[in-house]
Design an enzyme around this catalytic site. Structure first.
Site, PDB file in Angstrom:
ATOM      1  N   ILE A  46       0.908  -1.151   0.000  1.00  0.00           N
ATOM      2  CA  ILE A  46       0.000   0.000   0.000  1.00  0.00           C
ATOM      3  C   ILE A  46       0.946   1.199   0.000  1.00  0.00           C
ATOM      4  O   ILE A  46       1.523   1.531   1.033  1.00  0.00           O
ATOM      5  CB  ILE A  46      -0.949   0.012   1.218  1.00  0.00           C
ATOM      6  CG1 ILE A  46      -1.858  -1.218   1.191  1.00  0.00           C
ATOM      7  CG2 ILE A  46      -1.786   1.294   1.212  1.00  0.00           C
ATOM      8  CD1 ILE A  46      -2.815  -1.324   2.379  1.00  0.00           C
ATOM      9  N   PRO A  47       1.162   1.808  -1.159  1.00  0.00           N
ATOM     10  CA  PRO A  47       2.309   2.701  -1.371  1.00  0.00           C
ATOM     11  C   PRO A  47       2.171   4.104  -0.775  1.00  0.00           C
ATOM     12  O   PRO A  47       2.105   5.107  -1.494  1.00  0.00           O
ATOM     13  CB  PRO A  47       2.424   2.741  -2.892  1.00  0.00           C
ATOM     14  CG  PRO A  47       1.026   2.546  -3.373  1.00  0.00           C
ATOM     15  CD  PRO A  47       0.383   1.611  -2.385  1.00  0.00           C
ATOM     16  N   CYS A  48       2.201   4.181   0.547  1.00  0.00           N
ATOM     17  CA  CYS A  48       2.115   5.477   1.216  1.00  0.00           C
ATOM     18  C   CYS A  48       3.331   6.354   0.903  1.00  0.00           C
ATOM     19  O   CYS A  48       3.260   7.574   1.056  1.00  0.00           O
ATOM     20  CB  CYS A  48       1.929   5.288   2.717  1.00  0.00           C
ATOM     21  SG  CYS A  48       3.130   4.192   3.482  1.00  0.00           S
ATOM     22  N   HIS A  49       4.415   5.750   0.425  1.00  0.00           N
ATOM     23  CA  HIS A  49       5.608   6.526   0.077  1.00  0.00           C
ATOM     24  C   HIS A  49       5.382   7.413  -1.148  1.00  0.00           C
ATOM     25  O   HIS A  49       6.165   8.314  -1.396  1.00  0.00           O
ATOM     26  CB  HIS A  49       6.803   5.587  -0.159  1.00  0.00           C
ATOM     27  CG  HIS A  49       6.609   4.623  -1.288  1.00  0.00           C
ATOM     28  ND1 HIS A  49       5.936   3.422  -1.121  1.00  0.00           N
ATOM     29  CD2 HIS A  49       6.975   4.682  -2.581  1.00  0.00           C
ATOM     30  CE1 HIS A  49       5.923   2.788  -2.283  1.00  0.00           C
ATOM     31  NE2 HIS A  49       6.545   3.523  -3.184  1.00  0.00           N
TER      32      HIS A  49
END
Length: 184
Positions: A142-145
């Protein structure tokens, strides 16, 4: 007489990556945690997982963790830009909406906290998006970056800011030069 459902078995495995070891925890059906082992919030997240499932993770692998390790290896080797790992998340409806929106950001692209809030129908809600982003406990997948500040600064990242920069560069994202990239 009431019968209680048995707690699911939680499987735990450490996965090596080029930017540090990741702790992965999964049920028999889905990944529920993927965090860098040195993340400050990890003890709290582990407590939350134990409470959510009513079980203590066992050090072992299963099909979900094997898939997670394989897909992460492909991602780090530039052979994969998205993930097909089944996930189980625990959060408020707003947090889950933010996490769904994170998954819609294409690899190599970024969005600002404000853009995320607009897309979620919450103009002016960039701080709420930031809090939900920080509550994500399934990093990278889950690409919060991929969420940055409006001026191009990377903002925060629970896994350390240098890793956020590394991940974005790995994905080929355009990031602002001199945006305070190695501050933690």
């Amino acid at each position: 007489m009431l019968q209680t459902a048995a707690a699911p078995t939680l499987f735990q495995r450490t996965i090596e990556s080029p930017i540090g070891d990741l702790l992965a925890i999964a049920t028999g059906d889905a990944l529920t945690l993927l965090e860098f082992t040195n993340r400050r919030a990890l003890p709290t997240e582990l407590r939350d997982v134990r409470a959510q499932f009513g079980a203590e993770p066992v050090e072992d692998s299963n099909a979900v963790l094997d898939q997670t390790a394989r897909e992460l290896d492909e991602y780090f080797n530039h052979e994969r830009t998205g993930f097909t790992i089944p996930l189980t998340t625990h959060g408020t409806p707003f947090q889950r909406a933010v996490w769904d929106e994170l998954c819609a950001i294409p690899c190599g692209k970024t969005r600002t906290y404000g853009e995320m809030a607009e897309r979620l129908g919450k103009p002016g809600g960039s701080r709420a998006v930031g809090r939900a982003n920080g509550a994500n406990r399934i990093g990278i997948v889950i690409p919060c970056h991929r969420v940055i500040r409006t001026g191009g600064d990377l903002g925060g990242y629970g896994g350390k800011l240098w890793r956020k920069q590394w991940l974005l560069e790995h994905e080929g994202a355009r990031i602002a030069a001199g945006a305070g990239l190695f501050e933690d």
